[in-house]
Design a protein around this motif. Structure first.
Motif, PDB file in Angstrom:
ATOM      1  N   LYS A 272       4.741  -5.713  -4.233  1.00  0.00           N
ATOM      2  CA  LYS A 272       3.361  -5.910  -4.686  1.00  0.00           C
ATOM      3  C   LYS A 272       2.359  -5.631  -3.575  1.00  0.00           C
ATOM      4  CE  LYS A 272       4.324  -9.213  -8.405  1.00  0.00           C
ATOM      5  NZ  LYS A 272       4.061 -10.582  -8.921  1.00  0.00           N
ATOM      6  N   SER A 273       2.794  -5.771  -2.323  1.00  0.00           N
ATOM      7  CA  SER A 273       1.896  -5.485  -1.206  1.00  0.00           C
ATOM      8  C   SER A 273       1.620  -3.992  -1.077  1.00  0.00           C
ATOM      9  CB  SER A 273       2.498  -6.015   0.106  1.00  0.00           C
ATOM     10  OG  SER A 273       2.697  -7.402   0.034  1.00  0.00           O
ATOM     11  N   PHE A 274       2.441  -3.171  -1.732  1.00  0.00           N
ATOM     12  CA  PHE A 274       2.231  -1.724  -1.701  1.00  0.00           C
ATOM     13  C   PHE A 274       1.224  -1.264  -2.760  1.00  0.00           C
ATOM     14  CE2 PHE A 274       6.813  -1.419   0.018  1.00  0.00           C
ATOM     15  CZ  PHE A 274       6.358  -1.537   1.326  1.00  0.00           C
ATOM     16  N   HIS A 275       0.730  -2.185  -3.608  1.00  0.00           N
ATOM     17  CA  HIS A 275      -0.318  -1.835  -4.574  1.00  0.00           C
ATOM     18  C   HIS A 275      -1.649  -1.751  -3.829  1.00  0.00           C
ATOM     19  CE1 HIS A 275       2.778  -2.608  -7.332  1.00  0.00           C
ATOM     20  NE2 HIS A 275       2.390  -3.750  -7.858  1.00  0.00           N
ATOM     21  N   VAL A 276      -2.409  -0.693  -4.074  1.00  0.00           N
ATOM     22  CA  VAL A 276      -3.692  -0.553  -3.362  1.00  0.00           C
ATOM     23  C   VAL A 276      -4.782  -0.020  -4.292  1.00  0.00           C
ATOM     24  CG1 VAL A 276      -2.579  -0.137  -1.122  1.00  0.00           C
ATOM     25  CG2 VAL A 276      -3.167   1.808  -2.577  1.00  0.00           C
TER      26      VAL A 276
END
Length: 453
Positions: A272-276
């Motif tokens: 989810k941290s790779f969502h931008v």
């Protein structure tokens, strides 16, 4: 009957699942830290201090008073692996025994001795941690020198050896082995503690069985537990084959082997941290992020937006990241969506221009910083673009290949690298310093060749 038996055996073999795990091989280079453990704990000096105290049941030696043990020399420790058992340990040291003789002069006896024991390596059933336990400790007197007059040697010194050294020193020195092992065992304490991966979850190295000892090393097999912050465990993918150390490493050296499946599970914590969402007009070396620039690749954009509008891009990773490794090369596979919006004024919601499914690979370089595995990525290839919806009419998404490729390089990959700076935790054992490790990408795994200096 034979055919049925064959079918049964075949089904068992095909159903066997190789445990991806993680492997740690400890050679004598790492295990020689027992030497530093004995130095740091100062245990021989403590045991020697006890030797000068009056012990229950020990008769005084006629003609010798004020016995003291001092000047314990820095021990020389020799270790050898005992296959299937653990380590054979020999501690060689010198010490000086002093006192007053009946003649009124100072007595001084220098004793050279060896303390030997077998340190059996077990798995503590309660904690699941490796633990050393000593067995069969012996104290062997190698040499004895004294300043006593020669006419006293046969009677006084022999009595001293019989009634004190041979009987008392084993009881005083052998506990030194046990005390050092307590000190060493303490350095395993944090091995199975959950270690954070940013704020997204934890990794725990769980020992699967009793460590195996061979003539060249001790091997620990782990079944790592990767757990999300909310408690859900991420299952490691089937590695397809048993994990094994590659050939070619120096005998007695130490290595840590981390399979690609394990690294993939850890990166799944960060998915989810790779969502931008990116709304910057100017990004790196890219031209201005506007509908006018986009119209150079898709003419339909100019028709829908004759007046230039800023762009906003939203990227989401829809499948768990996957790490693959071939000799010398590692890739991070990302499958997701890319949606581009025209930003409108007066508080109006951005208008979606198109929605794409994307698949791209990132090249991964590995390093170690502050005992955590670091990953730095760069774009390998944009593998596919697939248009799922569009508000600007039909267009050939292949025309966007160069635009999206440059966008990923300049705008998205820096975000990924920022996320990866949290680092992935490595096993915490024996106060190991991983910063000097040499890293090598092998088939389906990352190898850390551990170095002490």
């Amino acid at each position: 009957m034979l055919r049925i038996l064959c079918l049964a055996l075949c089904s068992l073999l095909t159903g066997t699942r190789a445990d991806p795990g993680a492997l740690l091989r400890l050679g004598m280079d790492i295990m020689n830290q027992v030497q530093s453990a004995m130095d740091e704990s100062h245990i021989l000096e403590k045991m020697a201090a006890e030797a000068g105290k009056k012990q229950p049941g020990m008769k005084p030696i006629k003609g010798i008073t004020n016995l003291k043990v001092k000047d314990v020399q820095l021990p020389i420790i020799t270790l050898n692996f005992v296959p299937g058992v653990g380590i054979f340990q020999c501690v060689s040291t010198d010490m000086t025994i002093t006192g007053k003789s009946f003649m009124g002069g100072n007595m001084e006896i220098i004793v050279a001795l060896n303390i030997t024991a077998t340190n059996r390596l077990l798995r503590d059933e309660e904690t699941g941690l490796p633990v050393f336990k000593s067995e069969g400790c012996e104290v062997i007197l190698v040499n004895v020198k004294t300043n006593l007059p020669s006419n006293m040697l046969p009677k006084v010194v022999n009595k001293f050896l019989d009634s004190t050294l041979h009987k008392v020193l084993p009881g005083l020195m052998c506990p030194a082995i046990d005390a050092v092992l307590v000190y060493v065992n303490r350095k395993w304490t944090n091995l199975s503690d959950p270690m954070p991966v940013g704020q997204m979850g934890t990794v725990k190295y769980v020992l699967t069985s009793t460590p195996a000892t061979t003539a060249s090393y001790i091997q620990l097999d782990f079944s790592p537990v990767v757990q999300q912050q909310k408690g859900k465990t991420i299952k490691l993918a089937d590695a397809g084959e048993a994990l094994a150390f590659p050939e070619g490493y120096a005998k007695g050296s130490s290595q840590l082997l981390l399979p690609a499946t394990f690294l993939s599970a850890e990166l799944a914590l960060l998915q989810k941290s790779f969502h931008v969402n990116v709304q910057d007009m100017m990004i790196g070396e890219l031209p201005p992020q506007t509908t006018e620039t986009l119209a150079g690749f898709i003419p339909e954009v100019a028709v829908a937006y004759p007046k230039s509008k800023p762009l906003m891009t939203q990227i989401k990773i829809k499948k768990p990241p996957k790490v693959t490794m071939k000799m010398g090369k590692s890739l991070l596979h990302l499958h997701g969506t890319l949606e581009m919006f025209a930003v409108r004024r007066r508080g109006k919601a951005p208008m979606s221009l198109f929605f794409l499914e994307v698949h791209f690979n990132l090249k991964v370089q590995y390093s170690v910083h502050e005992n955590r595995l670091q990953m730095a990525t760069s774009l390998d290839r944009l593998l596919s673009l697939s248009r799922k919806s569009s508000s600007i009419g039909n267009f050939n998404e292949k025309e966007l290949t160069d635009f999206i490729t440059r966008y990923l390089e300049e705008a998205y990959i820096p975000v990924v690298n920022d996320v990866l700076q949290v680092g992935l935790p490595l096993p915490d054992f024996l106060a190991m310093n991983y910063n000097l490790a040499e890293l090598d990408i092998v088939e389906n795994a990352l190898m850390l060749d551990l170095k002490l200096g």
